[in-house]
Design a protein around this motif. Structure first.
Motif, PDB file in Angstrom:
ATOM      1  N   LYS A  71       0.810  -1.227   0.000  1.00  0.00           N
ATOM      2  CA  LYS A  71       0.000   0.000   0.000  1.00  0.00           C
ATOM      3  C   LYS A  71       0.838   1.268   0.000  1.00  0.00           C
ATOM      4  CE  LYS A  71      -3.721   0.001   2.506  1.00  0.00           C
ATOM      5  NZ  LYS A  71      -4.628  -0.039   3.663  1.00  0.00           N
ATOM      6  N   SER A  72       2.157   1.123  -0.159  1.00  0.00           N
ATOM      7  CA  SER A  72       3.070   2.256  -0.088  1.00  0.00           C
ATOM      8  C   SER A  72       2.887   2.975   1.253  1.00  0.00           C
ATOM      9  CB  SER A  72       2.858   3.198  -1.280  1.00  0.00           C
ATOM     10  OG  SER A  72       3.912   4.148  -1.330  1.00  0.00           O
ATOM     11  N   TYR A  73       3.074   4.300   1.267  1.00  0.00           N
ATOM     12  CA  TYR A  73       2.976   5.043   2.517  1.00  0.00           C
ATOM     13  C   TYR A  73       1.644   5.783   2.635  1.00  0.00           C
ATOM     14  CZ  TYR A  73       8.039   4.230   2.587  1.00  0.00           C
ATOM     15  OH  TYR A  73       9.279   3.647   2.592  1.00  0.00           O
ATOM     16  N   ASN A  74       0.656   5.349   1.865  1.00  0.00           N
ATOM     17  CA  ASN A  74      -0.597   6.094   1.754  1.00  0.00           C
ATOM     18  C   ASN A  74      -1.357   6.219   3.071  1.00  0.00           C
ATOM     19  OD1 ASN A  74      -0.144   6.414  -0.985  1.00  0.00           O
ATOM     20  ND2 ASN A  74      -1.211   4.527  -1.515  1.00  0.00           N
ATOM     21  N   ASP A  75      -1.211   5.258   3.975  1.00  0.00           N
ATOM     22  CA  ASP A  75      -1.951   5.285   5.242  1.00  0.00           C
ATOM     23  C   ASP A  75      -1.119   5.826   6.406  1.00  0.00           C
ATOM     24  OD1 ASP A  75      -4.188   4.243   4.019  1.00  0.00           O
ATOM     25  OD2 ASP A  75      -3.686   2.163   4.499  1.00  0.00           O
ATOM     26  N   PHE A  76       0.113   6.242   6.135  1.00  0.00           N
ATOM     27  CA  PHE A  76       0.976   6.743   7.198  1.00  0.00           C
ATOM     28  C   PHE A  76       0.589   8.188   7.529  1.00  0.00           C
ATOM     29  CE2 PHE A  76       4.975   3.884   6.598  1.00  0.00           C
ATOM     30  CZ  PHE A  76       4.155   2.769   6.464  1.00  0.00           C
ATOM     31  N   ASP A  77       0.336   8.460   8.812  1.00  0.00           N
ATOM     32  CA  ASP A  77      -0.002   9.817   9.221  1.00  0.00           C
ATOM     33  C   ASP A  77       1.260  10.578   9.626  1.00  0.00           C
ATOM     34  OD1 ASP A  77       0.684   8.833  11.705  1.00  0.00           O
ATOM     35  OD2 ASP A  77      -1.343   8.932  12.532  1.00  0.00           O
ATOM     36  N   ILE A  78       1.079  11.829  10.012  1.00  0.00           N
ATOM     37  CA  ILE A  78       2.231  12.680  10.327  1.00  0.00           C
ATOM     38  C   ILE A  78       3.032  12.127  11.497  1.00  0.00           C
ATOM     39  CG2 ILE A  78       2.854  14.933  11.310  1.00  0.00           C
ATOM     40  CD1 ILE A  78       0.888  16.222   9.414  1.00  0.00           C
ATOM     41  N   THR A  79       2.348  11.590  12.501  1.00  0.00           N
ATOM     42  CA  THR A  79       3.051  11.058  13.670  1.00  0.00           C
ATOM     43  C   THR A  79       4.014   9.947  13.278  1.00  0.00           C
ATOM     44  OG1 THR A  79       1.204  11.603  15.133  1.00  0.00           O
ATOM     45  CG2 THR A  79       2.772   9.940  15.913  1.00  0.00           C
ATOM     46  N   LEU A  80       3.544   8.984  12.496  1.00  0.00           N
ATOM     47  CA  LEU A  80       4.394   7.868  12.090  1.00  0.00           C
ATOM     48  C   LEU A  80       5.472   8.323  11.116  1.00  0.00           C
ATOM     49  CD1 LEU A  80       5.113   4.911  12.132  1.00  0.00           C
ATOM     50  CD2 LEU A  80       3.322   4.478  10.427  1.00  0.00           C
ATOM     51  N   LEU A  81       5.122   9.164  10.167  1.00  0.00           N
ATOM     52  CA  LEU A  81       6.107   9.666   9.202  1.00  0.00           C
ATOM     53  C   LEU A  81       7.229  10.417   9.912  1.00  0.00           C
ATOM     54  CD1 LEU A  81       3.540  10.884   6.547  1.00  0.00           C
ATOM     55  CD2 LEU A  81       5.226   9.075   6.160  1.00  0.00           C
ATOM     56  N   TYR A  82       6.860  11.222  10.898  1.00  0.00           N
ATOM     57  CA  TYR A  82       7.859  11.967  11.664  1.00  0.00           C
ATOM     58  C   TYR A  82       8.831  11.008  12.363  1.00  0.00           C
ATOM     59  CZ  TYR A  82       9.797  14.812  15.465  1.00  0.00           C
ATOM     60  OH  TYR A  82      10.654  15.436  16.342  1.00  0.00           O
ATOM     61  N   LYS A  83       8.297   9.985  13.012  1.00  0.00           N
ATOM     62  CA  LYS A  83       9.161   9.028  13.724  1.00  0.00           C
ATOM     63  C   LYS A  83      10.087   8.303  12.773  1.00  0.00           C
ATOM     64  CE  LYS A  83       7.547   6.581  17.171  1.00  0.00           C
ATOM     65  NZ  LYS A  83       6.678   5.718  18.027  1.00  0.00           N
ATOM     66  N   LEU A  84       9.587   7.932  11.607  1.00  0.00           N
ATOM     67  CA  LEU A  84      10.423   7.232  10.627  1.00  0.00           C
ATOM     68  C   LEU A  84      11.509   8.150  10.075  1.00  0.00           C
ATOM     69  CD1 LEU A  84       7.582   5.288   8.810  1.00  0.00           C
ATOM     70  CD2 LEU A  84       9.532   4.218   9.957  1.00  0.00           C
ATOM     71  N   LEU A  85      11.139   9.357   9.701  1.00  0.00           N
ATOM     72  CA  LEU A  85      12.123  10.283   9.136  1.00  0.00           C
ATOM     73  C   LEU A  85      13.189  10.655  10.178  1.00  0.00           C
ATOM     74  CD1 LEU A  85       9.618  12.531   7.185  1.00  0.00           C
ATOM     75  CD2 LEU A  85      11.431  11.143   6.151  1.00  0.00           C
ATOM     76  N   ARG A  86      12.768  10.790  11.410  1.00  0.00           N
ATOM     77  CA  ARG A  86      13.692  11.168  12.479  1.00  0.00           C
ATOM     78  C   ARG A  86      14.636  10.033  12.851  1.00  0.00           C
ATOM     79  NH1 ARG A  86      12.021  13.479  18.537  1.00  0.00           N
ATOM     80  NH2 ARG A  86      14.028  13.046  19.531  1.00  0.00           N
ATOM     81  N   ASN A  87      14.143   8.818  12.902  1.00  0.00           N
ATOM     82  CA  ASN A  87      14.907   7.711  13.484  1.00  0.00           C
ATOM     83  C   ASN A  87      15.499   6.732  12.476  1.00  0.00           C
ATOM     84  OD1 ASN A  87      14.380   8.102  16.500  1.00  0.00           O
ATOM     85  ND2 ASN A  87      12.291   8.105  15.696  1.00  0.00           N
ATOM     86  N   VAL A  88      14.906   6.629  11.302  1.00  0.00           N
ATOM     87  CA  VAL A  88      15.272   5.542  10.379  1.00  0.00           C
ATOM     88  C   VAL A  88      15.981   6.063   9.134  1.00  0.00           C
ATOM     89  CG1 VAL A  88      14.339   3.539   9.130  1.00  0.00           C
ATOM     90  CG2 VAL A  88      13.284   4.254  11.257  1.00  0.00           C
ATOM     91  N   CYS A  89      16.040   7.370   8.951  1.00  0.00           N
ATOM     92  CA  CYS A  89      16.603   7.949   7.723  1.00  0.00           C
ATOM     93  C   CYS A  89      17.851   8.768   8.051  1.00  0.00           C
ATOM     94  CB  CYS A  89      15.556   8.824   7.032  1.00  0.00           C
ATOM     95  SG  CYS A  89      14.046   7.948   6.570  1.00  0.00           S
ATOM     96  N   PRO A  90      19.024   8.141   8.043  1.00  0.00           N
ATOM     97  CA  PRO A  90      20.247   8.846   8.448  1.00  0.00           C
ATOM     98  C   PRO A  90      20.652   9.971   7.511  1.00  0.00           C
ATOM     99  CG  PRO A  90      20.765   6.673   7.542  1.00  0.00           C
ATOM    100  CD  PRO A  90      19.278   6.724   7.691  1.00  0.00           C
TER     101      PRO A  90
END
Length: 300
Positions: A71-90
């Protein structure tokens, strides 16, 4: 891009509130999805999180991340996107000061991390007005100027036409149907988060978790049944891994001492905390400690 003056008064304040929410949901959230897609492909995100970052995310978030492959990232909200960008994307540049501040970055702080922080804070602040559903003109102008700057920078970075899309959002009509539509979206986002918390609480409180046990937790909405099943399985997996790690790294005497320390703390603070879940946990811990004492005496 300067925003034209809309006007004053209660009706205009209400229009401003919904126009900002339209932009948050339809423009700023997609920007974060595009940033994440630029860093990690949806087909790779679950394995990346599972290998290195499992402890950062809640089980319901991991269950949602596992759907990205289809489903790609279509269901990801701002809270989850923020956590991923902050923690998983060096490769994402950090904010000028640091992550997680409660104050908006200043105008000269323009790293990608600064703009991610701006989006998070705008969402939090604007949706904090939901009870009155109104935004004063001065506050609106400040938000719109900040959003315009974000769109300009992100357009340069990701080569997508965010500025034109923001212009369309500025000019679109906000009628009663649009208001109802976006109020429903805001409430649905809040409800989904609460539903996931309820499901997790049910798993954690009512079941002895083992890898062989079947948990029957029904989704309130039929279309989420598969997601709830994934959430349940993921929760069991995470908790079992936590227990396994504790058992491997911690001696029985250390575990006993840990239970005693937690029991002492909860016993000393339960009168000050009016929280039903706290009290339930305290009673469970007392039963667990009693059981361990019986087991120890039988071994001796």
């Amino acid at each position: 891009m300067a925003m034209s003056v809309i006007g004053a008064g209660p009706d205009k304040d209400r229009t401003r509130f919904f126009r900002l929410n339209l932009v948050i949901i339809d423009e700023l959230t997609p920007i974060l999805r595009d940033l994440l897609h630029n860093e990690i492909q949806p087909t790779d995100i679950f394995n990346t999180v599972k290998q290195k970052y499992l402890k950062i995310f809640r089980p319901d978030e991991i269950a949602l991340i596992s759907t990205a492959k289809t489903k790609s990232y279509n269901d990801f909200d701002i809270t989850l996107l923020y956590k991923l960008l902050r923690n998983v994307c060096p490769n994402i540049s950090s904010p000028t000061i640091k992550w997680g501040l409660s104050k908006m970055p200043s105008q000269n702080e323009i790293t990608v991390g600064d703009d991610i922080e701006r989006i998070r804070l705008i969402r939090n602040n604007v949706q904090g007005h939901i009870t009155e559903a109104a935004i004063p003109e001065t506050e609106f102008q400040e938000y719109w100027s900040t959003i315009s700057d974000i769109c300009t920078r992100m357009q340069t970075l990701l080569n997508k036409d965010y500025v034109r899309r923001l212009k369309k959002a500025e000019e679109c009509t906000i009628d009663s149907e649009t208001e109802n539509n976006y109020m429903d979206k805001i409430k649905q986002l809040a409800k989904e988060e609460e539903d996931m918390k309820e499901i997790l609480l049910k798993i954690l409180e009512e079941k002895e978790l083992t890898s062989k046990e079947n948990l029957n937790i029904e989704a309130k909405c039929g279309r989420k049944r598969k997601f709830v099943e994934t959430l349940t399985n993921t929760s069991i997996y995470i908790l079992n891994e936590m227990v396994k790690s504790i058992n491997e790294m911690t001696s029985e005497s250390e575990i006993d001492q840990l239970y005693e320390n937690i029991e002492d703390f909860m016993q000393g603070n339960k009168e000050e905390v009016d929280n039903e879940q706290f009290l339930k946990l305290h009673e469970k811990l007392k039963r667990k400690s009693h059981y361990m004492q019986i087991q120890t005496s039988q071994i001796k």
